[in-house]
Write a protein that holds these residues in place. Structure first.
Motif, PDB file in Angstrom:
ATOM      1  N   GLN A   1      50.877  40.095  34.984  1.00  0.00           N
ATOM      2  CA  GLN A   1      49.429  39.872  34.969  1.00  0.00           C
ATOM      3  C   GLN A   1      48.823  40.964  34.119  1.00  0.00           C
ATOM      4  O   GLN A   1      49.469  41.992  33.872  1.00  0.00           O
ATOM      5  CB  GLN A   1      48.852  40.008  36.390  1.00  0.00           C
ATOM      6  CG  GLN A   1      49.311  38.954  37.363  1.00  0.00           C
ATOM      7  CD  GLN A   1      49.003  39.347  38.792  1.00  0.00           C
ATOM      8  OE1 GLN A   1      49.716  38.993  39.716  1.00  0.00           O
ATOM      9  NE2 GLN A   1      47.936  40.100  38.998  1.00  0.00           N
TER      10      GLN A   1
ATOM     11  N   CYS B   1      48.120  44.537  37.784  1.00  0.00           N
ATOM     12  CA  CYS B   1      48.628  44.361  39.134  1.00  0.00           C
ATOM     13  C   CYS B   1      49.098  45.727  39.636  1.00  0.00           C
ATOM     14  O   CYS B   1      49.253  46.660  38.845  1.00  0.00           O
ATOM     15  CB  CYS B   1      49.730  43.311  39.204  1.00  0.00           C
ATOM     16  SG  CYS B   1      51.301  43.745  38.443  1.00  0.00           S
TER      17      CYS B   1
ATOM     18  N   GLU C   1      44.719  36.555  37.980  1.00  0.00           N
ATOM     19  CA  GLU C   1      43.920  37.335  37.030  1.00  0.00           C
ATOM     20  C   GLU C   1      42.484  36.842  37.010  1.00  0.00           C
ATOM     21  O   GLU C   1      41.551  37.630  36.834  1.00  0.00           O
ATOM     22  CB  GLU C   1      44.545  37.229  35.646  1.00  0.00           C
ATOM     23  CG  GLU C   1      45.999  37.686  35.657  1.00  0.00           C
ATOM     24  CD  GLU C   1      46.503  38.045  34.295  1.00  0.00           C
ATOM     25  OE1 GLU C   1      47.494  37.429  33.868  1.00  0.00           O
ATOM     26  OE2 GLU C   1      45.908  38.927  33.660  1.00  0.00           O
TER      27      GLU C   1
END
Lengths: 451, 108
Positions: free
Chosen positions: A181, A184, A376
């Protein structure tokens, strides 16, 4: 407690010298990623013993109830819930039949999680798991470091089904969790019940590395016994030129297609286990091709399948997976409707979920032709006052946002999405007064490229 | 001895229904949890223009008033304790995100 003020002694109670060396190895390796967070197991010696004892119980336990039977632990569990848990206390005296108790849903947990924490739980070590989910209702769940550490007992049970025993211990890396992502949590730790073998949570997105080539070099240096991730991050891992061979890969969070599973198995030369697992209850079941379904893992988690009318369905009929029990003593579940669907059968030895539909991967394509996932998007929107929203991406790339929001919040959401997806992103936004209880939050018509 | 008229039965049923919209899960539940159910019984008798055997009207009224205020205070105290507990849980949860406070081998 501000994370920056937590000492190493609080993060890693009773950390040994070899544990300290492992942490240094993981943090200071020349190819190490930018580690943005700190974690730690937070387990004191008494906790470690409790986790070990529970793991031993899991090893020797069976999911032992037969069709038309209730587990032996059920009556005492229901009585305890109706006595000690504020939400269930409102039910009054427990009825004779489980089916006569009301069901609860994710919406109930999200309205006020405090009502589901038993009176007897001490609060000084309470932690929260935050889940955004693809079915709406961001959720904050009460848990405890002992509960988090106890997941491993069920992971081992799942691995044992596939003939795998974990051996890595002192001086070795037990597990790497891979994410993919823009942002994270990333950190390193050690697992005290595995003689402080190393644990690393890394983000394979290049932005979290000084050099994108470091990803493969670091992972090869760690050579973890197990890799865990979701289909999106595992796909990214498969594209890196790594040489290491894990003993097994565990896939969670989203449905793993057979095609994806076979590709990963071919790439890494090891079993790839599709785990049906959730923050509310932990690892529930693992896919076993020999039986053609997901085998239940927890001996103290009773599974019902309910129809749309809330009544138990006939055996073998598909319906909503509903859970009672669990090993999270901060969140005992009484007929919790998961929003996932399957049929349930007993093959003489195991309980098996057939045709399980959990959470499919939801990928969105940006104007930069990159793929991002729904988490996200949740991060991009989470600071806004949006109680509930849905986002859909059409095949032509246009986004459709529907939100329980006023004009100001809606425009802020559009701006946040525009910043995330890039210049020129088309976004249609509308406000709605409410959504139903079961809403699929993220959907996309864009096909996700395979490995 | 009470003569059970329709009006009397309706009065009892009305007590058991409780106020609309904000009632707890049935007055029946209250009776099953109250140590003696004394307040509900005395209230029901008073609404039926009856009183416990051996009590004068004045005695029955005094005892109902006393029991109601004790019970009310008990309920208020329990509600305050429950709300404080809920606040404490929220505060504890807000402090410790699991990613900083525990190590699972998977992310769900």
């Amino acid at each position: 407690m501000n994370p920056e003020t937590i000492s190493e002694a609080e993060r890693y109670p009773a950390l040994s010298e070899h544990g300290r060396r492992m942490l240094a190895f993981l943090r200071e390796h020349p190819n190490a990623p930018i580690l943005r967070n700190e974690s730690g197991h937070h387990l004191y010696p008494a906790d470690v013993e409790q986790v070990r004892a529970f793991a031993q119980e899991v090893t020797s336990a069976w999911v032992s109830w037969r069709p038309d039977e209730m587990p032996g632990w059920m009556p005492a569990f229901v009585t305890r819930c109706c006595t000690e848990v504020p939400f269930y206390r409102n039910y009054g005296s427990p009825p004779a039949r489980l089916a006569d108790l009301p069901t609860i849903s994710r919406a109930d947990l999200s309205r006020d999680i405090t009502k589901f924490v038993p009176d007897s739980v001490a609060l000084d070590r309470l932690i929260n798991f935050r889940t955004s989910g693809t079915t709406g209702h961001p959720l904050l769940l009460a848990s405890h470091p002992v509960v988090a550490a106890s997941y491993l007992a069920f992971h081992k049970r799942a691995l044992r089904r596939h003939g795998i025993e974990l051996r890595h211990g002192r001086g070795q890396v037990g597990v790497v969790l891979v994410g993919y992502q823009r942002k994270c949590f990333t950190y390193v730790s050690v697992t005290p019940t595995m003689d402080e073998s190393g644990l690393a949570k890394v983000n394979l997105h290049p932005d979290d590395w000084r050099d994108a080539d470091d990803r493969a070099k670091y992972l090869d240096a760690l050579s973890p016994e197990v890799v865990t991730g979701d289909p999106i991050s595992l796909r990214e891992l498969a594209q890196l030129p790594t040489q290491f061979r894990p003993k097994a890969i565990l896939s969670t969070s989203m449905a793993l297609t057979p095609g994806m599973q076979h590709s990963l198995q071919a790439r890494f030369g090891c079993p790839v286990l599709d785990l049906y697992s959730m923050n509310e209850a932990g690892p529930v079941a693992v896919f076993d091709a020999d039986v053609g379904g997901h085998v239940l893992l927890q001996h103290r988690l009773y599974v019902e399948i309910l129809g749309a009318d809330g009544a138990p369905v006939r055996p073998g009929t598909r319906g909503e997976i509903t859970l009672t029990g669990g090993f999270n003593f901060c969140l005992p579940l009484l007929r919790y409707r998961t929003g996932d669907h399957a049929a349930l059968r007993f093959d003489g030895e195991d309980w098996i979920l057939d045709r399980l539909e959990g959470r499919p991967p939801v990928m969105f394509r940006t104007m930069r032709n990159e793929f991002i996932n729904n988490i996200e998007i949740t991060h991009a929107l989470q600071r806004l006052a949006l109680p509930q929203y849905t986002l859909h991406q059409r095949l032509d790339g246009g986004l459709i946002l529907r939100a329980v929001a006023g004009a100001t919040e809606r425009e802020a959401a559009v701006a946040a999405l525009g910043a995330l997806f890039g210049v020129g992103q088309r976004i249609e936004a509308s406000s709605v007064p409410a959504f139903g209880d079961k809403v699929v939050q993220y959907t996309s018509e864009i096909p996700f490229p395979s490995v | 001895m009470v003569q059970w008229t329709k009006a009397g039965v309706d009065k009892v049923l009305g007590l058991l229904d409780g106020p609309r919209g904000n009632s707890p899960p049935g007055a029946v539940a209250q009776v099953s949890h109250a140590p003696t159910g004394g307040e509900l019984v005395r209230t029901a008798l008073a609404r039926l223009d009856c009183r416990p055997a051996g009590e004068t009207v004045a005695q029955a009224q005094d005892r109902l008033a006393s029991l109601s205020s004790v019970e009310r205070e008990r309920v208020l105290r329990a509600a305050r304790v429950a709300e404080q507990r809920a606040r404490d849980i929220r505060a504890a949860l807000a402090k410790k995100a699991a990613d900083e406070s525990a190590d699972k081998w998977t992310r769900e």
